[in-house]
Design a protein around this motif. Structure first.
Motif, PDB file in Angstrom:
ATOM      1  N   LEU A   1      55.373  31.593  47.188  1.00 45.23           N
ATOM      2  CA  LEU A   1      54.692  32.029  45.966  1.00 45.23           C
ATOM      3  C   LEU A   1      53.238  31.572  45.893  1.00 45.23           C
ATOM      4  CD1 LEU A   1      57.467  31.671  43.231  1.00 45.23           C
ATOM      5  CD2 LEU A   1      56.906  33.623  44.695  1.00 45.23           C
ATOM      6  N   SER A   2      52.845  30.654  46.771  1.00 48.25           N
ATOM      7  CA  SER A   2      51.437  30.252  46.789  1.00 48.25           C
ATOM      8  C   SER A   2      50.536  31.417  47.198  1.00 48.25           C
ATOM      9  CB  SER A   2      51.220  29.073  47.741  1.00 48.25           C
ATOM     10  OG  SER A   2      51.397  29.467  49.102  1.00 48.25           O
ATOM     11  N   LEU A   3      51.127  32.438  47.814  1.00 47.64           N
ATOM     12  CA  LEU A   3      50.355  33.628  48.179  1.00 47.64           C
ATOM     13  C   LEU A   3      49.845  34.353  46.937  1.00 47.64           C
ATOM     14  CD1 LEU A   3      52.558  35.060  51.087  1.00 47.64           C
ATOM     15  CD2 LEU A   3      50.408  33.779  51.269  1.00 47.64           C
ATOM     16  N   VAL A   4      50.566  34.214  45.810  1.00 52.13           N
ATOM     17  CA  VAL A   4      50.099  34.815  44.558  1.00 52.13           C
ATOM     18  C   VAL A   4      48.797  34.145  44.121  1.00 52.13           C
ATOM     19  CG1 VAL A   4      50.626  35.191  42.121  1.00 52.13           C
ATOM     20  CG2 VAL A   4      52.430  35.453  43.833  1.00 52.13           C
ATOM     21  N   ARG A   5      48.746  32.831  44.276  1.00 50.97           N
ATOM     22  CA  ARG A   5      47.509  32.118  43.908  1.00 50.97           C
ATOM     23  C   ARG A   5      46.346  32.566  44.804  1.00 50.97           C
ATOM     24  NH1 ARG A   5      46.607  25.634  42.956  1.00 50.97           N
ATOM     25  NH2 ARG A   5      44.338  25.716  42.793  1.00 50.97           N
ATOM     26  N   GLN A   6      46.600  32.670  46.088  1.00 48.64           N
ATOM     27  CA  GLN A   6      45.544  33.079  47.003  1.00 48.64           C
ATOM     28  C   GLN A   6      45.027  34.477  46.667  1.00 48.64           C
ATOM     29  OE1 GLN A   6      46.799  32.551  51.124  1.00 48.64           O
ATOM     30  NE2 GLN A   6      47.914  30.675  50.591  1.00 48.64           N
ATOM     31  N   LYS A   7      45.949  35.390  46.395  1.00 45.36           N
ATOM     32  CA  LYS A   7      45.562  36.754  46.059  1.00 45.36           C
ATOM     33  C   LYS A   7      44.823  36.791  44.717  1.00 45.36           C
ATOM     34  CE  LYS A   7      46.155  40.673  48.378  1.00 45.36           C
ATOM     35  NZ  LYS A   7      47.428  41.335  48.450  1.00 45.36           N
ATOM     36  N   SER A   8      45.269  35.967  43.785  1.00 47.53           N
ATOM     37  CA  SER A   8      44.614  35.904  42.475  1.00 47.53           C
ATOM     38  C   SER A   8      43.164  35.458  42.616  1.00 47.53           C
ATOM     39  CB  SER A   8      45.371  34.954  41.549  1.00 47.53           C
ATOM     40  OG  SER A   8      46.688  35.427  41.315  1.00 47.53           O
ATOM     41  N   GLU A   9      42.940  34.458  43.444  1.00 47.44           N
ATOM     42  CA  GLU A   9      41.572  33.978  43.687  1.00 47.44           C
ATOM     43  C   GLU A   9      40.709  35.093  44.264  1.00 47.44           C
ATOM     44  OE1 GLU A   9      42.372  30.696  46.237  1.00 47.44           O
ATOM     45  OE2 GLU A   9      42.684  29.260  44.579  1.00 47.44           O
ATOM     46  N   GLN A  10      41.285  35.872  45.174  1.00 45.86           N
ATOM     47  CA  GLN A  10      40.541  36.978  45.776  1.00 45.86           C
ATOM     48  C   GLN A  10      40.204  38.051  44.747  1.00 45.86           C
ATOM     49  OE1 GLN A  10      42.946  38.339  49.067  1.00 45.86           O
ATOM     50  NE2 GLN A  10      42.968  36.329  50.046  1.00 45.86           N
ATOM     51  N   TYR A  11      41.165  38.345  43.868  1.00 46.73           N
ATOM     52  CA  TYR A  11      40.924  39.355  42.842  1.00 46.73           C
ATOM     53  C   TYR A  11      39.857  38.905  41.851  1.00 46.73           C
ATOM     54  CZ  TYR A  11      44.277  42.984  43.965  1.00 46.73           C
ATOM     55  OH  TYR A  11      44.928  44.032  44.572  1.00 46.73           O
ATOM     56  N   MET A  12      39.897  37.663  41.442  1.00 52.05           N
ATOM     57  CA  MET A  12      38.894  37.189  40.496  1.00 52.05           C
ATOM     58  C   MET A  12      37.505  37.148  41.138  1.00 52.05           C
ATOM     59  SD  MET A  12      40.494  37.094  37.753  1.00 52.05           S
ATOM     60  CE  MET A  12      39.030  36.615  36.824  1.00 52.05           C
ATOM     61  N   LYS A  13      37.439  36.807  42.398  1.00 55.42           N
ATOM     62  CA  LYS A  13      36.160  36.818  43.115  1.00 55.42           C
ATOM     63  C   LYS A  13      35.611  38.247  43.166  1.00 55.42           C
ATOM     64  CE  LYS A  13      34.068  35.311  47.492  1.00 55.42           C
ATOM     65  NZ  LYS A  13      33.572  36.598  48.039  1.00 55.42           N
ATOM     66  N   ALA A  14      36.484  39.206  43.488  1.00 52.35           N
ATOM     67  CA  ALA A  14      36.052  40.607  43.551  1.00 52.35           C
ATOM     68  C   ALA A  14      35.613  41.106  42.182  1.00 52.35           C
ATOM     69  CB  ALA A  14      37.193  41.472  44.098  1.00 52.35           C
ATOM     70  N   TYR A  15      36.326  40.671  41.131  1.00 48.73           N
ATOM     71  CA  TYR A  15      35.976  41.099  39.779  1.00 48.73           C
ATOM     72  C   TYR A  15      34.595  40.569  39.383  1.00 48.73           C
ATOM     73  CZ  TYR A  15      35.891  41.268  34.702  1.00 48.73           C
ATOM     74  OH  TYR A  15      35.505  41.490  33.407  1.00 48.73           O
ATOM     75  N   HIS A  16      34.350  39.280  39.613  1.00 45.38           N
ATOM     76  CA  HIS A  16      33.074  38.699  39.232  1.00 45.38           C
ATOM     77  C   HIS A  16      31.923  39.324  40.038  1.00 45.38           C
ATOM     78  CE1 HIS A  16      34.716  35.887  36.450  1.00 45.38           C
ATOM     79  NE2 HIS A  16      35.460  35.267  37.361  1.00 45.38           N
ATOM     80  N   GLU A  17      32.170  39.607  41.293  1.00 42.11           N
ATOM     81  CA  GLU A  17      31.135  40.245  42.113  1.00 42.11           C
ATOM     82  C   GLU A  17      30.821  41.651  41.582  1.00 42.11           C
ATOM     83  OE1 GLU A  17      32.694  40.125  46.052  1.00 42.11           O
ATOM     84  OE2 GLU A  17      32.023  38.041  46.411  1.00 42.11           O
ATOM     85  N   ALA A  18      31.847  42.383  41.162  1.00 43.52           N
ATOM     86  CA  ALA A  18      31.653  43.730  40.619  1.00 43.52           C
ATOM     87  C   ALA A  18      30.865  43.672  39.310  1.00 43.52           C
ATOM     88  CB  ALA A  18      32.995  44.415  40.410  1.00 43.52           C
ATOM     89  N   LYS A  19      31.170  42.695  38.468  1.00 41.39           N
ATOM     90  CA  LYS A  19      30.470  42.571  37.192  1.00 41.39           C
ATOM     91  C   LYS A  19      29.006  42.183  37.392  1.00 41.39           C
ATOM     92  CE  LYS A  19      32.050  42.619  33.470  1.00 41.39           C
ATOM     93  NZ  LYS A  19      32.164  43.700  32.461  1.00 41.39           N
TER      94      LYS A  19
END
Length: 221
Positions: A201-219
């Protein structure tokens, strides 16, 4: 006031983790990983056995009122089909309600309790009906039926509508959706599939970090 605060936070944090699983315990554990990875808006789908228990436990542990620390989240209920289930979810602590389609009675009961409701729509007629009922954010579902440019098209005649695409949003296209006008995005199976398959389940944390990074970069872009 609380409804407006929650809506604003949902749009500020921008990424909603849509969690499905085999049990309430599994979904709770995935939610913990998603929150640790930076996703602050958690949608527990009511297809999960014991989903209300998970919502109640999460809403107690991660009250958004303590958002001066990193240990907080906004907890909501997803796959809500009718008003009875919506009320049960709200009584369990759900701070927002998401539906796969537009059920007017579900919207009305959420409005009664001043809880944000995001019904799924696929047509301009559905968008208009949702706005007439007082919906603040419309869930564009399933998002994989469209290209991100659909939001600009829909906003032509309905510039006052706010859209959250869900279904088919990935790390590859999240930026396009945000730049295309989405106020937030819902991330489902892409966030959790590998974790469920491997049991890590730690893969969820890793993916979450990637999604938030992509979101902030898009904004920022």
């Amino acid at each position: 006031m609380k409804k407006l605060q929650i809506l604003q936070k949902m749009m500020d944090y921008g990424v909603v983790a849509v969690l499905r699983g085999e049990s309430a315990d599994q979904v709770f554990a995935m939610a913990e990983q998603a929150i640790a990875g930076g996703i602050k808006v958690i949608e527990v789908t009511l297809t999960v056995p014991g989903a209300l228990h998970a919502i109640e436990k999460l809403s107690r542990m991660y009250s958004w009122k303590s958002d001066k620390s990193d240990n907080f989240a906004i907890i909501g209920a997803g796959t809500v089909l009718e008003p009875q289930t919506a009320r049960a979810a709200m009584m369990a602590g759900a701070e927002f309600v998401v539906s796969p389609s537009l059920n007017p009675e579900t919207v009305k009961i959420c409005n009664l309790y001043r809880v944000p409701v995001l019904p799924g729509v696929t047509t301009l007629e559905g968008v208009q009906h949702a706005l007439e009922l007082g919906v603040d954010i419309v869930k564009l579902f399933p998002g994989n039926l469209y290209q991100p440019s659909i939001i600009k098209t829909l906003k032509g005649p309905m510039p006052q509508a706010n859209f959250m695409p869900t279904g088919g949003v990935s790390l590859d296209n999240l930026g396009e959706w945000i730049k295309g006008g989405a106020v937030a995005v819902g991330i489902g199976s892409d966030l959790t599939t590998d974790a469920i398959k491997t049991g890590d389940l730690s893969l969820v944390r890793q993916k979450s970090e990637q999604y938030m990074k992509a979101y902030h970069e898009a904004k920022q872009g």
